[in-house]
Design a protein around this motif. Structure first.
Motif, PDB file in Angstrom:
ATOM      1  N   ARG A   1       0.831  -1.198   0.000  1.00  0.00           N
ATOM      2  CA  ARG A   1       0.000   0.000   0.000  1.00  0.00           C
ATOM      3  C   ARG A   1       0.864   1.245   0.000  1.00  0.00           C
ATOM      4  O   ARG A   1       0.675   2.168  -0.777  1.00  0.00           O
TER       5      ARG A   1
ATOM      6  N   HIS B   1       2.907   2.019  -3.327  1.00  0.00           N
ATOM      7  CA  HIS B   1       2.192   2.469  -4.516  1.00  0.00           C
ATOM      8  C   HIS B   1       1.371   3.726  -4.272  1.00  0.00           C
ATOM      9  O   HIS B   1       1.169   4.514  -5.185  1.00  0.00           O
ATOM     10  N   ARG B   2       0.901   3.946  -3.056  1.00  0.00           N
ATOM     11  CA  ARG B   2      -0.070   5.007  -2.832  1.00  0.00           C
ATOM     12  C   ARG B   2       0.470   6.201  -2.054  1.00  0.00           C
ATOM     13  O   ARG B   2      -0.136   7.264  -2.114  1.00  0.00           O
ATOM     14  N   THR B   3       1.529   6.026  -1.306  1.00  0.00           N
ATOM     15  CA  THR B   3       2.034   7.121  -0.493  1.00  0.00           C
ATOM     16  C   THR B   3       3.549   7.192  -0.550  1.00  0.00           C
ATOM     17  O   THR B   3       4.228   6.205  -0.791  1.00  0.00           O
TER      18      THR B   3
ATOM     19  N   ASP C   1      -6.056  14.328  -0.739  1.00  0.00           N
ATOM     20  CA  ASP C   1      -5.076  13.243  -0.675  1.00  0.00           C
ATOM     21  C   ASP C   1      -3.685  13.843  -0.523  1.00  0.00           C
ATOM     22  O   ASP C   1      -3.188  14.519  -1.417  1.00  0.00           O
TER      23      ASP C   1
ATOM     24  N   ASP D   1      -0.894  12.063  -0.060  1.00  0.00           N
ATOM     25  CA  ASP D   1       0.089  11.186  -0.709  1.00  0.00           C
ATOM     26  C   ASP D   1       1.315  10.933   0.147  1.00  0.00           C
ATOM     27  O   ASP D   1       2.371  10.592  -0.384  1.00  0.00           O
TER      28      ASP D   1
ATOM     29  N   THR E   1       4.518   5.699  -9.998  1.00  0.00           N
ATOM     30  CA  THR E   1       3.459   5.091 -10.782  1.00  0.00           C
ATOM     31  C   THR E   1       3.830   5.066 -12.267  1.00  0.00           C
ATOM     32  O   THR E   1       3.635   4.066 -12.956  1.00  0.00           O
TER      33      THR E   1
END
Length: 218
Positions: free
Chosen positions: A6, A9-11, A43, A45, A211
């Motif tokens: 998680r 990829h997301r933060t 968001d 990030d 990404t």
């Protein structure tokens, strides 16, 4: 410590270093926690994966512990010299695999071992419009020089004292009845907002780059 799927990829992973009360740290905790816990929050990030310090028993560490963030302490007194301490600090930060290191009131200069690992991705704030008034007494220096505008600066940390490349600045007027304390408090308010904003921007760039790179690789 490898990043979770998680987080990777997301933060963006943040390590924050503190030496005192941690008000800038708290602003970052509030921003990053809100972005994860509230569906209506923007968001950010970013995720603070650890908070480090150069001393025990400070409010900055307590803030992290109350937020459930892992902490570590690397004391200069536990090492033979500053070079050994610098290596130990670099190793302690590296154990958390950060994308970005934020110095939030951290009162030690980064050395060659630390900058060898984290140069170019360590940021710090300073309570003046650099290059004016570097060093420990910036609000007092601004008053002593009679300037009408001062402010805060966000820089990329290098080996000098407040000499790194400037990322952003925010202006703060000097009022006729200001003393060092009142001026510094107003600067710190703007400094915190600037730091939170730009950590969010930098984290977004890190995640976007990750990404894009991942997409190209696949």
């Amino acid at each position: 410590m490898p990043p979770s799927s998680r987080t990777s990829h997301r933060t963006a992973r943040l390590v924050v270093l503190v030496s005192g009360g941690g008000t800038n740290l708290q602003a970052l905790i509030d921003a990053t926690t809100a972005s994860k816990d509230s569906p209506t929050a923007p968001d950010h990030d970013a995720e603070i994966v650890a908070v480090g310090a150069d001393r025990d028993d400070i409010e900055g560490l307590a803030r992290a512990e109350r937020a459930g963030i892992p902490t570590f302490v690397v004391r200069t007194s536990d090492h033979d010299d500053r070079a050994d301490w610098d290596v130990a600090l670099a190793d302690a930060v590296a154990a958390h695999d950060p994308d970005l290191v934020v110095l939030a009131g951290f009162m030690k200069l980064a050395g060659p071992a630390f900058l060898g690992l984290f140069g170019g991705r360590t940021i710090n704030t300073h309570p003046s419009l650099l290059p004016s008034f570097p060093g420990m007494n910036a609000p007092r220096d601004a008053l002593d020089h009679g300037v009408k505008i001062t402010g805060a600066t966000l820089i990329v940390v290098d080996a000098g004292v407040d000499t790194g490349p400037i990322i952003a600045q925010v202006a703060v007027p000097v009022l006729d009845d200001d003393d060092v304390e009142t001026l510094h408090e107003r600067i710190k308010t703007e400094e915190r907002a600037m730091l939170v904003d730009w950590v969010g921007r930098l984290a977004h760039e890190i995640v976007d780059h990750r990404t894009t790179t991942s997409g190209e690789a696949s």
